[in-house]
Design an enzyme around this catalytic site. Structure first.
Site, PDB file in Angstrom:
ATOM      1  N   TYR A 110     -12.064   6.532  20.319  1.00 11.22           N
ATOM      2  CA  TYR A 110     -12.246   5.105  20.632  1.00 11.22           C
ATOM      3  C   TYR A 110     -12.472   4.287  19.367  1.00 11.22           C
ATOM      4  O   TYR A 110     -11.988   3.164  19.235  1.00 11.22           O
ATOM      5  CB  TYR A 110     -13.399   4.948  21.642  1.00 11.22           C
ATOM      6  N   GLU A 157     -21.416 -18.772   6.774  1.00 17.95           N
ATOM      7  CA  GLU A 157     -20.636 -17.563   6.469  1.00 17.95           C
ATOM      8  C   GLU A 157     -19.157 -17.734   6.838  1.00 17.95           C
ATOM      9  O   GLU A 157     -18.429 -16.764   6.948  1.00 17.95           O
ATOM     10  CB  GLU A 157     -21.252 -16.358   7.188  1.00 17.95           C
TER      11      GLU A 157
HETATM   12 ZN   LIG Z   1     -24.381 -12.233   7.786  1.00 14.49          ZN
END
Ligand SMILES: [Zn+2]
Length: 210
Positions: A119, A73
């Site tokens: 936040y 990835e």
């Molecule tokens: Zn992934």
């Protein structure tokens, strides 16, 4: 911070994320910008058991030049670094709550999680779009992530999970954690009518902390 320090910090953050259930098996990958290139978690590695010396080393053009073979990835990280010259680190997780939001079809694809807490706004920013679903490995995913990252510090990949960038490695990790918490709140409050931060309150936060 030296590359050795960044490697050690990456391994620490990864183990902490794994221990708290933000990633399971070999899911998730983390990268950081270093001098003349990048480091990224290797393919098929568990975030719980990384060896700092075996992290994949990439040159400035994302060619593999050392360590174990990089995550498949890696292109998600490349898309973010190319879209955001200020990004020093990128975290990709399949964390449960954010991925659940990424599976919802009746949300605003431009900004599925509203401003529930300061936040989330401070860590993730004004908006976090959903990138449409692509089959893992589909080359069309990278330009889609790049386009979305031009105007957002983080994106949700539909039916897959979040990709989050930060000005430091710690910033990117903390933003990914805050995104998971905001996703949990969003899912808890579905069907209720929560009081959202107003646009003026969001502007004030981004002026002060953005
Ligand atoms: Zn992934």
């Amino acid at each position: 911070m030296t590359e050795t320090d960044i490697r050690a910090r990456l391994v620490e953050h990864a183990a902490s994320l794994f221990a708290r259930g933000y990633s399971v098996g070999s899911a998730g990958n983390i990268s950081a910008r270093v001098r003349d290139g990048f480091i990224i978690t290797p393919t098929n590695s568990s975030l719980g058991r990384l060896d700092p010396a075996r992290l994949s080393r990439l040159d400035e053009s994302f060619n593999h030049i050392g360590g174990d073979k990089p995550s498949k990835e890696v292109f998600m990280h490349r898309a973010f670094y190319r879209a955001r010259p200020d990004a020093m680190a990128v975290v990709h997780l399949h964390s449960t709550m954010a991925t659940a939001v990424a599976c919802l079809k009746d949300v605003d694809a431009e900004n599925p999680i509203p401003a529930l807490t300061p936040y989330f706004v401070m860590r993730v920013g004004r908006r976090m779009p959903v990138v449409p679903y692509y089959r893992p490995g589909d080359a069309a995913m990278e330009p889609a992530i790049h386009a979305a990252a031009l105007n957002a510090r983080a994106v949700l990949l539909a039916n897959h999970g979040p990709v989050v960038s930060g000005a430091t490695l710690s910033d990117a990790v903390y933003a990914a954690e805050e995104l998971e918490e905001a996703s949990k709140l969003f899912l808890l409050l579905r069907g209720a009518s929560p009081r959202l931060l107003t646009p003026a309150q969001v502007d004030d936060l981004l002026r002060t902390f953005g």
